[in-house]
Motif scaffolding. Structure first.
Motif, short mmCIF file in Angstrom:
data_model
loop_
_atom_site.label_atom_id
_atom_site.label_comp_id
_atom_site.label_asym_id
_atom_site.label_seq_id
_atom_site.Cartn_x
_atom_site.Cartn_y
_atom_site.Cartn_z
N ASP A 129 8.79 15.47 1.84
CA ASP A 129 7.79 14.70 2.59
C ASP A 129 8.39 13.40 3.12
O ASP A 129 8.04 12.94 4.21
CB ASP A 129 6.59 14.38 1.71
CG ASP A 129 5.72 15.59 1.43
OD1 ASP A 129 5.69 16.51 2.26
OD2 ASP A 129 5.09 15.63 0.36
N ALA A 130 9.30 12.81 2.34
CA ALA A 130 9.90 11.54 2.75
C ALA A 130 10.74 11.68 4.03
O ALA A 130 10.93 10.70 4.75
CB ALA A 130 10.76 10.98 1.62
N THR B 256 5.51 7.88 1.50
CA THR B 256 5.36 9.08 0.67
C THR B 256 4.96 8.72 -0.75
O THR B 256 4.02 9.31 -1.31
CB THR B 256 6.67 9.88 0.66
OG1 THR B 256 6.97 10.31 1.99
CG2 THR B 256 6.57 11.10 -0.24
#
Length: 238
Positions: free
Chosen positions: A219-220, A228
């Motif tokens: 996700d980062a 995130t």
């Protein structure tokens, strides 16, 4: 509030792909803490394909939150944790060539082995956690051995969640109540994500800590590390 421990194995995987020190694992650990992570988790494996044993020693010098080391308690692993003395050791029954953790311990079948490991951890002042599934009798065995916490293996929850989240979480909620009744602290991890974490946390108010790596680091790439971590922590606020 449930604590968020960020597993940084995938950062080490990326670094190792090219050699050198990009990305800088220690700086990522510092940034995770600065952005709100309440712990750092690593899972060194014998082939050092991501976290290296040297990384563990270096991280111990700079981690200011909780330091959690996961792994199969081989003699080499136990020498490492004895020297490093992290806050917590999570015992995981990984084969040396395992791609990722895919099951918890059958505690009764490994009672003598785990008993000796737990005795060493307690002597060294390290909090112990055993990676387990949701079988209630297995939790009874873990409590009898004297572990301080268990970590629930949550891949079955994550797999079923898109189809029926209530059915997916039900065995984990039962296990959480049972573990707490036995005096065990409760952790969880594996395939928890922004999609499924909030509901899991809401249904398990006993949850002390989650350890999340693959989904969070992925996700980062899109959201940035700071945003995130903010979103994951928001999923854990009750």
């Amino acid at each position: 509030m449930t604590q968020l421990s960020v597993n940084i194995n995938k950062v080490a995987t990326l670094r190792n792909a090219r050699g050198g020190n990009v990305p800088d694992l220690l700086q990522v650990a510092r940034d995770c803490e600065r952005f709100g992570a309440q712990g750092i988790t690593v899972h060194p494996r014998p082939d050092e394909r991501h976290i290296r044993y040297r990384d563990v020693y270096e991280l111990r010098e700079i981690v200011t939150t909780e330091f959690n080391i996961e792994g199969n308690p081989s003699p080499e692993f136990m020498r490492l944790v004895e020297q490093v003395r992290p806050h917590q050791v999570t015992l995981v029954p990984d084969a040396p060539d395992a791609l990722t953790s895919d099951a918890g311990w059958d505690v009764a079948a490994h009672r003598d082995f785990l008993s000796d490991i737990l005795a060493a951890l307690h002597e060294w002042g390290i909090r112990s956690s055993i990676f387990v599934g949701t079988d209630l009798e297995n939790l009874d065995e873990a409590a009898r051995l004297g572990t301080q916490r268990v970590e629930l293996y949550t891949e079955p929850y994550a797999r079923l969640y898109p189809e029926d989240r209530a059915a997916a979480v039900a065995p984990f909620a039962r296990a959480a109540v049972h573990a707490t009744s036995l005096g065990l602290g409760l952790n969880a991890g594996h395939d928890l994500s922004l999609e499924n974490l909030r509901y899991f946390s809401e249904q398990l108010p006993q949850l002390a800590e989650v350890s999340i790596g693959h989904a969070l680091i992925s996700d980062a790439l899109y959201l940035g590390l700071e945003e995130t971590i903010r979103r994951y922590r928001a999923c854990l606020v009750r």
